[in-house]
Write an enzyme that holds these catalytic residues in place. Sequence first.
Site, mmCIF file in Angstrom:
data_model
loop_
_atom_site.group_PDB
_atom_site.id
_atom_site.type_symbol
_atom_site.label_atom_id
_atom_site.label_comp_id
_atom_site.label_asym_id
_atom_site.label_seq_id
_atom_site.Cartn_x
_atom_site.Cartn_y
_atom_site.Cartn_z
ATOM 1 N N ARG A 30 32.320 25.974 124.810
ATOM 2 C CA ARG A 30 32.497 24.539 124.595
ATOM 3 C C ARG A 30 32.226 23.767 125.885
ATOM 4 O O ARG A 30 32.650 24.200 126.969
ATOM 5 C CB ARG A 30 33.917 24.253 124.083
ATOM 6 C CG ARG A 30 34.117 24.821 122.697
ATOM 7 C CD ARG A 30 35.363 24.370 121.992
ATOM 8 N NE ARG A 30 35.541 25.228 120.833
ATOM 9 C CZ ARG A 30 34.920 25.078 119.660
ATOM 10 N NH1 ARG A 30 34.100 24.049 119.481
ATOM 11 N NH2 ARG A 30 35.132 25.924 118.671
ATOM 12 N N ASP A 31 31.508 22.640 125.734
ATOM 13 C CA ASP A 31 31.223 21.785 126.888
ATOM 14 C C ASP A 31 32.536 21.220 127.428
ATOM 15 O O ASP A 31 33.406 20.798 126.665
ATOM 16 C CB ASP A 31 30.264 20.654 126.483
ATOM 17 C CG ASP A 31 29.644 19.983 127.684
ATOM 18 O OD1 ASP A 31 28.433 20.152 127.898
ATOM 19 O OD2 ASP A 31 30.377 19.274 128.426
ATOM 20 N N ILE A 32 32.655 21.183 128.739
ATOM 21 C CA ILE A 32 33.884 20.717 129.381
ATOM 22 C C ILE A 32 34.077 19.204 129.201
ATOM 23 O O ILE A 32 35.199 18.707 129.266
ATOM 24 C CB ILE A 32 33.869 21.139 130.877
ATOM 25 C CG1 ILE A 32 35.266 21.235 131.424
ATOM 26 C CG2 ILE A 32 32.980 20.252 131.713
ATOM 27 C CD1 ILE A 32 35.335 21.975 132.764
ATOM 28 N N ASN A 88 17.848 19.358 127.858
ATOM 29 C CA ASN A 88 17.429 18.420 128.893
ATOM 30 C C ASN A 88 16.602 19.142 129.949
ATOM 31 O O ASN A 88 16.869 20.305 130.261
ATOM 32 C CB ASN A 88 18.668 17.804 129.562
ATOM 33 C CG ASN A 88 19.477 16.944 128.597
ATOM 34 O OD1 ASN A 88 18.910 16.227 127.777
ATOM 35 N ND2 ASN A 88 20.797 17.027 128.675
ATOM 36 N N GLU A 96 21.645 18.529 134.491
ATOM 37 C CA GLU A 96 22.583 18.654 135.615
ATOM 38 C C GLU A 96 22.749 20.101 136.061
ATOM 39 O O GLU A 96 23.000 20.369 137.225
ATOM 40 C CB GLU A 96 23.967 18.121 135.212
ATOM 41 C CG GLU A 96 24.004 16.616 135.043
ATOM 42 C CD GLU A 96 25.304 16.136 134.428
ATOM 43 O OE1 GLU A 96 26.202 16.957 134.158
ATOM 44 O OE2 GLU A 96 25.390 14.912 134.211
ATOM 45 N N HIS A 101 19.809 25.495 128.757
ATOM 46 C CA HIS A 101 20.855 25.606 127.731
ATOM 47 C C HIS A 101 20.553 24.634 126.614
ATOM 48 O O HIS A 101 19.935 23.584 126.833
ATOM 49 C CB HIS A 101 22.241 25.323 128.326
ATOM 50 C CG HIS A 101 22.301 24.064 129.140
ATOM 51 N ND1 HIS A 101 21.827 24.006 130.444
ATOM 52 C CD2 HIS A 101 22.740 22.828 128.839
ATOM 53 C CE1 HIS A 101 21.991 22.783 130.904
ATOM 54 N NE2 HIS A 101 22.529 22.032 129.941
ATOM 55 N N HIS A 103 22.320 22.163 123.932
ATOM 56 C CA HIS A 103 23.544 21.484 123.507
ATOM 57 C C HIS A 103 23.549 21.465 121.982
ATOM 58 O O HIS A 103 22.558 21.040 121.368
ATOM 59 C CB HIS A 103 23.546 20.022 123.967
ATOM 60 C CG HIS A 103 23.600 19.816 125.459
ATOM 61 N ND1 HIS A 103 24.743 19.413 126.106
ATOM 62 C CD2 HIS A 103 22.654 19.944 126.422
ATOM 63 C CE1 HIS A 103 24.500 19.287 127.408
ATOM 64 N NE2 HIS A 103 23.229 19.598 127.622
HETATM 65 P P1 AMP Z 1 22.801 19.122 131.256
HETATM 66 O O1 AMP Z 1 22.984 17.702 131.691
HETATM 67 O O2 AMP Z 1 21.910 19.261 130.059
HETATM 68 O O3 AMP Z 1 22.406 20.025 132.403
HETATM 69 O O4 AMP Z 1 24.218 19.576 130.733
HETATM 70 C C1 AMP Z 1 25.165 20.238 131.516
HETATM 71 C C2 AMP Z 1 26.434 20.247 130.714
HETATM 72 O O5 AMP Z 1 27.283 21.255 131.233
HETATM 73 C C3 AMP Z 1 27.216 18.934 130.735
HETATM 74 O O6 AMP Z 1 27.371 18.449 129.403
HETATM 75 C C4 AMP Z 1 28.559 19.323 131.365
HETATM 76 O O7 AMP Z 1 29.646 18.645 130.796
HETATM 77 C C5 AMP Z 1 28.597 20.819 131.088
HETATM 78 N N1 AMP Z 1 29.393 21.607 132.024
HETATM 79 C C6 AMP Z 1 29.329 21.601 133.380
HETATM 80 N N2 AMP Z 1 30.197 22.492 133.905
HETATM 81 C C7 AMP Z 1 30.805 23.085 132.850
HETATM 82 C C8 AMP Z 1 31.811 24.090 132.740
HETATM 83 N N3 AMP Z 1 32.353 24.667 133.815
HETATM 84 N N4 AMP Z 1 32.215 24.470 131.493
HETATM 85 C C9 AMP Z 1 31.671 23.886 130.398
HETATM 86 N N5 AMP Z 1 30.724 22.937 130.444
HETATM 87 C C10 AMP Z 1 30.299 22.525 131.648
#
Ligand code: AMP
Length: 119
Positions: A30-32, A88, A96, A101, A103
Amino acid sequence: MAKDTIFSKIIHGEIPADIIYQDEQTTAFRDIHPQAPTHILIVPNNVIPTVNDATPENEQILGHLFVVAAKIAKQEGIAESGYRLIVNCNKDGGQEVFHLHVHLLGGRRLGPMLTRQEE
Ligand code: AMP
């Protein structure tokens, strides 16, 4: 081989995450910072930094991410109501974490695909 990432640490159990699915090739958690009632990240266990780095050798794992997404959507009860898959890439794509990955977002009406253009 590409450098380990924060997602590699999750995959290897070095930092905590709410892992909901794992197999030899992929891990989903799950996304944080969830953007919808269901917001899950589906990640290849081996790092591919961005879509730009995808090669013909990655075709099987890239397809597998979609098969896992469909399985999880069913498991989460959103397969019929619908959902969105997003990947992305780099700055303009809003990437980021440089570990490719998918979503998986659902559980509510998600609205238009893009917000208005930034000035
Ligand atoms: P992106 O912008 O596509 O690279 O998405 C990165 C995603 O990773 C974002 O939605 C963050 O909220 C998520 N994220 C970052 N660190 C963690 C973590 N430790 N556990 C779960 N999700 C994370």
